[in-house]
Design a protein around this motif. Structure first.
Motif, PDB file in Angstrom:
ATOM      1  N   ALA A  53       0.760  -1.180   0.196  1.00  0.00           N
ATOM      2  CA  ALA A  53      -0.003   0.012   0.074  1.00  0.00           C
ATOM      3  C   ALA A  53       0.829   1.132   0.241  1.00  0.00           C
ATOM      4  CB  ALA A  53      -0.943   0.075   1.218  1.00  0.00           C
ATOM      5  N   SER A  91      -1.800  -6.878   4.783  1.00  0.00           N
ATOM      6  CA  SER A  91      -1.888  -5.484   5.277  1.00  0.00           C
ATOM      7  C   SER A  91      -3.315  -5.177   5.622  1.00  0.00           C
ATOM      8  CB  SER A  91      -1.103  -4.732   4.342  1.00  0.00           C
ATOM      9  OG  SER A  91      -1.894  -4.771   3.010  1.00  0.00           O
ATOM     10  N   THR A 150      -5.753  -3.032   3.808  1.00  0.00           N
ATOM     11  CA  THR A 150      -5.683  -1.809   3.550  1.00  0.00           C
ATOM     12  C   THR A 150      -6.824  -1.088   2.390  1.00  0.00           C
ATOM     13  OG1 THR A 150      -3.788  -1.973   2.095  1.00  0.00           O
ATOM     14  CG2 THR A 150      -3.289  -0.942   4.224  1.00  0.00           C
ATOM     15  N   ASP A 160      -5.362   2.036   7.185  1.00  0.00           N
ATOM     16  CA  ASP A 160      -4.813   0.658   7.639  1.00  0.00           C
ATOM     17  C   ASP A 160      -5.762   0.042   8.573  1.00  0.00           C
ATOM     18  OD1 ASP A 160      -3.246  -1.329   8.980  1.00  0.00           O
ATOM     19  OD2 ASP A 160      -1.312   0.033   8.893  1.00  0.00           O
TER      20      ASP A 160
END
Ligand SMILES: [Mn+2]
Length: 275
Positions: free
Chosen positions: A209, A228, A230, A244
Motif C-alpha cells: 500500500a 496488510s 488496507t 490501515d
C-alpha cells in the motif's frame, strides 16, 4: 466499537484474493460494514481463480463479502470491477454487468478536487520482473522469519560439524531485490500516468500500500486484504486517504482489552471490603 457508518465519495480496494485461505474476509466485512461509498472500485485480484482451480476454499465468509458488495450495488453504489491477473477470467467479460457491478479493463476517475486518475490493477506493467514475480510478496515478516530460520540452521550445522552458511546473506539479497522490484514497479506506473497525462494512478497487485505524491503524479496503491488489510477512500472534498484497517482493528482490540481490565479491577475493588 464505533458502529457509525462513514460515508465517503469513493472506495478503492484490491487484492482481496477470495477463494484462498490467506484472505482476511472477516476484517474486510468489518471494514465494509463501516464504510459506504457512492463509487467503489475493485482494483483486481478480488478472487483468486488460480487457487480455485487447484482446490476449493470458499467458506461462508467469502460469500458474505460478495453479498455485502452486491448489497452496496443494490443500494445505489456504482461498482466497477477491474480484473487482475489472479481473476483474469473476468477479462472475458469486459463491458458487461453482474448484479450491478460493471467489468472494465481499467478506468479513468475524476476526484471531487478535479484530479484525473488512471485506475488499473497493474500486473501488465511487471513484465520487467516476470521471472521474479514472487519477490513482490516478500515483506518484513518473511525477512524476519528467514533470519530466525538462519540462526537455527547454523546452530544445527555447528552441531553436525558443518560449515557456517549464511542464509541471512541470501535473504538480504532477496529482500534487496524485492525492494528494488517495488521501487521499479512504482516508477513504471508513475511513468505510465505521466505518459497518459493523468494526475495520478491507482493500482494494486504488489500488495504494498502507498499514497504519495511523486512530482506531478499521485501514486496510489490500495494494498491488499491478505496481509496488510488496507484500502483507499476519497473524502467528499476529493482528498484521498490510506486506511490501515489491520492497525485500526488492533488498536480497537487493545482499547477494549484495557477497558475490560479496568472494569474488572474496579469490580474487584468494590468487592474488597466484603472479602
Ligand atoms: Mn495481481
Amino acid at each position: 466499537m464505533d458502529k457509525a457508518v462513514k460515508h465517503v465519495r469513493t472506495l478503492f480496494l484490491s487484492d482481496i484474493h477470495l477463494g484462498t485461505r490467506g484472505c482476511q474476509a472477516q476484517l474486510l466485512l468489518n471494514f465494509l460494514a463501516e464504510y459506504d461509498a457512492d463509487t467503489i472500485f475493485l482494483v483486481g485480484d478480488i478472487f483468486d481463480g488460480w487457487r480455485l482451480r487447484r482446490g476449493w476454499h470458499w467458506p461462508q465468509l467469502h460469500n458474505d463479502v460478495v453479498q455485502m458488495l452486491l448489497n452496496k450495488a443494490h443500494n445505489g453504489a456504482s461498482i466497477t470491477l477491474i480484473p487482475g491477473n489472479h481473476d483474469e477470467v473476468m477479462r472475458n467479460y469486459l463491458g458487461t454487468h453482474f448484479g450491478g457491478v460493471e467489468v472494465a479493463r481499467d478506468a479513468v476517475y475524476v476526484t471531487a478536487a478535479g484530479k484525473r486518475l488512471l485506475v488499473t490493477h497493474g500486473d501488465q506493467f511487471d513484465v520487467v520482473v516476470m521471472n521474479a514475480k514472487w519477490l513482490a510478496h516478500v515483506g518484513d515478516r518473511a525477512y524476519n522469519t528467514i533470519l530466525w530460520l538462519n540462526t537455527w540452521l547454523n546452530r544445527a550445522k555447528r552441531l553436525w560439524g558443518g560449515q557456517y552458511w549464511s542464509l541471512s546473506n541470501w535473504a538480504k539479497r532477496q529482500v534487496k531485490q524485492a525492494v528494488n522490484f517495488i521501487g521499479e514497479y512504482e516508477n513504471v506506473l508513475i511513468a505510465e500516468a505521466k505518459r497518459g497525462g493523468y494526475d495520478g494512478i491507482v493500482c494494486g497487485h504488489i500488495h504494498q500500500a502507498a499514497l504519495k505524491q511523486m512530482g506531478d503524479v499521485l501514486y496510489v496503491n490500495t494494498g491488499d486484504w491478505v496481509e496488510s488489510c488496507t484500502a483507499v477512500i476519497e473524502d467528499t472534498d476529493g482528498t484521498l486517504h490510506l486506511i490501515d484497517w489491520a492497525q485500526i482493528s488492533r488498536r480497537r482490540k487493545m482499547r477494549a482489552l484495557v477497558a475490560a481490565q479496568k472494569q474488572s479491577k474496579t469490580a474487584k475493588r468494590k468487592l474488597e471490603p466484603f472479602v
